[in-house]
Design a protein around this motif. Structure first.
Motif, PDB file in Angstrom:
ATOM      1  N   GLN A 281       2.117  21.945  11.817  1.00 16.33           N
ATOM      2  CA  GLN A 281       1.839  20.396  12.261  1.00 16.33           C
ATOM      3  C   GLN A 281       3.084  19.718  11.443  1.00 16.33           C
ATOM      4  OE1 GLN A 281      -1.771  19.676  10.762  1.00 16.33           O
ATOM      5  NE2 GLN A 281      -2.204  18.738  12.283  1.00 16.33           N
ATOM      6  N   VAL A 282       3.996  18.316  12.126  1.00 17.63           N
ATOM      7  CA  VAL A 282       4.819  17.998  11.082  1.00 17.63           C
ATOM      8  C   VAL A 282       3.806  16.921  11.166  1.00 17.63           C
ATOM      9  CG1 VAL A 282       6.808  16.365  11.207  1.00 17.63           C
ATOM     10  CG2 VAL A 282       6.906  18.720  12.285  1.00 17.63           C
ATOM     11  N   LEU A 283       3.982  15.586  10.107  1.00 15.95           N
ATOM     12  CA  LEU A 283       3.357  14.693  10.049  1.00 15.95           C
ATOM     13  C   LEU A 283       3.953  13.851   9.479  1.00 15.95           C
ATOM     14  CD1 LEU A 283      -0.300  13.802   8.247  1.00 15.95           C
ATOM     15  CD2 LEU A 283       1.818  12.870   7.549  1.00 15.95           C
ATOM     16  N   PHE A 284       4.372  12.971  10.162  1.00 17.61           N
ATOM     17  CA  PHE A 284       5.208  11.225  10.616  1.00 17.61           C
ATOM     18  C   PHE A 284       4.531  10.223   9.305  1.00 17.61           C
ATOM     19  CE2 PHE A 284       7.889   7.723  11.100  1.00 17.61           C
ATOM     20  CZ  PHE A 284       8.872   8.343  10.432  1.00 17.61           C
ATOM     21  N   MET A 285       5.555   9.597   8.549  1.00 11.69           N
ATOM     22  CA  MET A 285       5.049   8.799   7.337  1.00 11.69           C
ATOM     23  C   MET A 285       6.193   7.207   7.466  1.00 11.69           C
ATOM     24  SD  MET A 285       2.119  10.154   4.304  1.00 11.69           S
ATOM     25  CE  MET A 285       1.645   8.529   3.422  1.00 11.69           C
ATOM     26  N   ASP A 286       4.979   6.426   7.657  1.00 16.82           N
ATOM     27  CA  ASP A 286       5.650   5.031   7.298  1.00 16.82           C
ATOM     28  C   ASP A 286       5.273   3.757   7.014  1.00 16.82           C
ATOM     29  OD1 ASP A 286       8.545   3.537   7.187  1.00 16.82           O
ATOM     30  OD2 ASP A 286       8.146   2.839   9.162  1.00 16.82           O
ATOM     31  N   SER A 287       5.591   3.027   5.479  1.00 13.66           N
ATOM     32  CA  SER A 287       4.615   2.957   4.537  1.00 13.66           C
ATOM     33  C   SER A 287       3.093   3.067   3.994  1.00 13.66           C
ATOM     34  CB  SER A 287       4.456   0.608   5.233  1.00 13.66           C
ATOM     35  OG  SER A 287       5.773   0.993   6.427  1.00 13.66           O
ATOM     36  N   GLY A 288       3.211   3.978   4.087  1.00 11.67           N
ATOM     37  CA  GLY A 288       1.610   4.402   3.772  1.00 11.67           C
ATOM     38  C   GLY A 288       1.100   4.447   4.503  1.00 11.67           C
TER      39      GLY A 288
ATOM     40  N   ARG B 155       0.320  -1.383   0.000  1.00 11.11           N
ATOM     41  CA  ARG B 155       0.038  -0.114   0.224  1.00 11.11           C
ATOM     42  C   ARG B 155       1.230   1.621  -0.108  1.00 11.11           C
ATOM     43  NH1 ARG B 155      -5.526  -1.115   3.570  1.00 11.11           N
ATOM     44  NH2 ARG B 155      -6.716  -2.260   1.939  1.00 11.11           N
ATOM     45  N   ALA B 156       0.457   2.123  -0.976  1.00 10.63           N
ATOM     46  CA  ALA B 156       1.216   3.074  -0.572  1.00 10.63           C
ATOM     47  C   ALA B 156       0.883   4.254  -0.095  1.00 10.63           C
ATOM     48  CB  ALA B 156       1.442   4.248  -2.228  1.00 10.63           C
ATOM     49  N   LEU B 157      -0.326   4.001   0.240  1.00 13.22           N
ATOM     50  CA  LEU B 157      -1.170   5.344   0.937  1.00 13.22           C
ATOM     51  C   LEU B 157      -1.791   3.930   2.257  1.00 13.22           C
ATOM     52  CD1 LEU B 157      -2.213   7.985  -0.759  1.00 13.22           C
ATOM     53  CD2 LEU B 157      -0.239   8.363   0.500  1.00 13.22           C
ATOM     54  N   ASP B 158      -1.619   4.346   3.314  1.00  8.23           N
ATOM     55  CA  ASP B 158      -3.054   3.414   4.115  1.00  8.23           C
ATOM     56  C   ASP B 158      -3.752   4.269   4.901  1.00  8.23           C
ATOM     57  OD1 ASP B 158      -4.172   1.380   4.807  1.00  8.23           O
ATOM     58  OD2 ASP B 158      -1.785   0.420   5.751  1.00  8.23           O
ATOM     59  N   ASN B 159      -5.077   4.705   4.544  1.00  4.78           N
ATOM     60  CA  ASN B 159      -5.968   4.689   5.512  1.00  4.78           C
ATOM     61  C   ASN B 159      -5.330   6.462   6.219  1.00  4.78           C
ATOM     62  OD1 ASN B 159      -8.343   4.458   5.572  1.00  4.78           O
ATOM     63  ND2 ASN B 159      -8.032   3.159   8.009  1.00  4.78           N
TER      64      ASN B 159
ATOM     65  N   SER C 126      12.377   7.002   2.219  1.00  5.25           N
ATOM     66  CA  SER C 126      12.034   7.305   1.020  1.00  5.25           C
ATOM     67  C   SER C 126      10.999   5.885   0.989  1.00  5.25           C
ATOM     68  CB  SER C 126      13.405   6.996  -0.092  1.00  5.25           C
ATOM     69  OG  SER C 126      14.080   5.839   0.496  1.00  5.25           O
ATOM     70  N   GLY C 127       9.556   6.012   0.161  1.00  3.46           N
ATOM     71  CA  GLY C 127       9.017   4.731  -0.259  1.00  3.46           C
ATOM     72  C   GLY C 127       7.725   5.302   0.721  1.00  3.46           C
ATOM     73  N   SER C 128       7.809   5.674   2.117  1.00  2.00           N
ATOM     74  CA  SER C 128       7.026   6.034   2.835  1.00  2.00           C
ATOM     75  C   SER C 128       5.757   6.645   2.550  1.00  2.00           C
ATOM     76  CB  SER C 128       7.082   6.125   3.966  1.00  2.00           C
ATOM     77  OG  SER C 128       7.652   7.783   3.754  1.00  2.00           O
ATOM     78  N   GLY C 129       5.527   6.877   1.121  1.00  2.88           N
ATOM     79  CA  GLY C 129       4.422   7.427   0.583  1.00  2.88           C
ATOM     80  C   GLY C 129       4.294   8.838   0.624  1.00  2.88           C
TER      81      GLY C 129
END
Lengths: 248, 299
Positions: A211-218, A19-23, A40-43
């Motif tokens: 605001q900081v938004l942290f993403m991993d694996s979508g 999943r590139a984006l997960d919910n 990188s690759g976290s979406g």
């Protein structure tokens, strides 16, 4: 608070399981700056590219400037959004066959149907704001990377957008050229521009973000105020990421 | 390589080249002398004494061979120029469809390109001539108030007549070349980076406007050289006219050789006329290319 971007449960899958984006859900209010971080690759790029329809999604809903887009991606609505949202790319993507000023006036003349003289005048104003008005009649290949990226910012501003998207604006620059671009973005933030910025620059993110938004694996791992995120991030995964960035 | 080695190599190539040329020329003169034909062009001004089915300028059998050759040249030029235009239009259309987002159009154009490119041109010409035109009934097949009619005689359109031989050649050459041109155009479009598409889209430009103003100007420099070589191929392939009985310069040359036995002179005429024609095409395209490069002052 007037929300400019509302994303609800955005999901995009490439192949089964991946999943590139997960919910993903988030809100950006007018005049605020959201910084998106992650490995990188976290979406994160995929996420901001859905905001102006460069990327599609399978599930969920977007509301950009009051225009709603779902997974059917109505072209007319996306076109409306694009006229009010500017974007700056990692690789600048200036039009090499057009002069710097032509790069900037193309959309005002052909999308907003403004007169060329009027567009030229505003284009020159934007270039002087970016400190590169002396390059107006040159071509992109004659400029340094930092100058090209500032042209790209001026181009994105030419349509007087209500939201600016930055997709790793300094990742393709020489280290000594990064600050001139970051300063230009800081200036925009001070002027109250609503922005979503994907970046790895920690000190810049601290300065500029609300605001900081942290993403991993979508997935969105956490959304925090920068003071909290950079000193005492809630999640183990975020702290590990920041530690690794620090080592550079 | 040492300098004296280089000189030795050059000398060797020189000797081999001129040796071969000498053998060929000697062979030619000996054979010409043996048959007693000789080498001259005075026959050009004798009456041709054959009729031509198709002549853009007046021609009777009492006109000279030179005039017949000139008529042949005009006929060749007519079919080459019109095929060139038709092939470019068709090729652009198929190329855009192939590079575009519509998957049905993409599939159809891919199938077209595959079928046309994988079959010999000669067969396609035969197909258009024997199946396409001669297959029609000899009484007018389609007729619209005497303005437009299609039959096995060809097409008549408000006073202008096009023979079925000309049309078969025109269609065959255009369709065959269009498949190659389509691939050249697709390659040119794909050579423009994805970022350029994203940049114009993000500025709210429509697909059509962005394609014309951003993508095409960047694709053209990659398209022109391939297009030139397809045009040259088309001009040379036009000599297959003989297969459908169209009187192009090659077909008329062939008749003259049969009548006069002047094979060497005729082939010289033929080679020179194609050389001139192709030089004209190459130079015109070169001018076009320079104009485009001039308009992009960058890089």
């Amino acid at each position: 608070m007037e929300p400019i971007v509302i994303a609800k449960n955005l999901t995009k899958s490439y192949t089964k399981g991946l999943r590139a984006l997960d919910n993903v859900s988030l809100t950006v209010d007018r005049g605020k700056v959201l910084v998106v971080m992650g490995p990188s690759g976290s979406g994160k790029s995929t996420l901001i590219r859905t905001f102006n329809g460069l990327e599609t999604f399978d599930k969920g809903e977007l509301n950009i400037l009051g225009i709603r887009v779902d997974s059917s991606h109505d072209e007319k609505r996306i076109q409306k959004i694009r006229k009010r949202v500017g974007m700056v790319f990692q690789q600048f993507n200036l039009f090499p066959h057009l002069s710097i000023l032509e790069n900037i006036t193309l959309a005002p003349v052909h999308v907003q149907k403004r007169r060329q003289a009027e567009a030229d005048e505003y284009g020159m104003y934007l270039l002087s704001q970016m400190g590169i008005d002396s390059h107006a009649y040159k071509y992109p290949s004659q400029l340094s990377g930092g100058e090209q990226q500032r042209v790209a910012i001026a181009r994105a501003l030419a349509l007087k957008p209500e939201l600016l998207l930055f997709d790793e604006p300094t990742s393709a620059l020489d280290p000594e050229r990064i600050n001139e671009v970051l300063d230009a973005i800081r200036k925009l933030a001070e002027q109250g521009m609503t922005m979503v910025v994907v970046t790895h620059e920690i000190s810049f993110a601290k300065d500029v973000s609300d605001q900081v938004l942290f993403m991993d694996s979508g997935k969105v791992i956490e959304t925090s105020h920068p003071d909290i995120f950079f000193s005492n991030a809630k999640h183990e995964r975020s702290r590990k990421f920041l530690n690794q960035l620090d080592k550079h | 390589m040492k300098i004296n080695q280089k000189i030795f190599l050059q000398l060797g190539i020189f000797i081999i080249f001129f040796g071969l040329m000498g053998i060929l020329i000697n062979n030619l003169t000996v054979n010409l002398a043996r048959t007693g034909i000789g080498f001259n062009f005075s026959w050009l001004f004798k009456p041709a004494s054959f009729a031509l089915a198709e002549h853009p300028l007046p021609f009777t059998s009492s006109d000279s061979y030179a005039w017949a050759l000139f008529i042949g040249w005009l006929n060749s030029l007519k079919v080459i120029v019109s095929s060139l235009i038709l092939a470019t239009l068709l090729g652009a259309l198929i190329g855009f469809a192939r590079a575009g987002k519509n998957s049905l159009l993409g599939f159809i154009s891919a199938a077209y390109i595959t079928i046309i490119r994988q079959t010999p041109l000669l067969l396609q010409l035969m197909f258009w001539y024997f199946v396409g035109f001669l297959g029609l009934k000899d009484n007018m097949f389609i007729q619209l108030k005497n303005i437009f009619s299609v039959s096995n005689q060809g097409i008549e359109f408000s006073g202008l007549t096009f023979s079925s031989e000309f049309l078969a050649l025109l269609l065959g050459l255009s369709i065959f070349t269009s498949a190659f041109i389509a691939e050249v155009i697709r390659g040119g479009i794909l050579s423009v980076s994805r970022g350029q598409w994203e940049a114009f889209r993000s500025l709210g430009l429509s697909e059509r406007k962005g394609f014309i103003r951003i993508i095409l100007p960047q694709a053209l420099p990659a398209i022109i050289p391939g297009l030139t070589s397809q045009y040259l191929n088309l001009a040379k392939n036009s000599t297959l006219a003989i297969a459908v009985g169209y009187s192009d310069i090659y077909a008329i040359n062939d008749t003259i050789i049969n009548q006069t036995g002047r094979a060497i002179e005729c082939f010289i005429v033929l080679l020179v006329s194609f050389l001139l024609l192709n030089l004209l095409i190459t130079n015109t395209m070169e001018i076009f290319n320079k104009l485009i490069l001039k308009s992009r002052k960058y890089s």
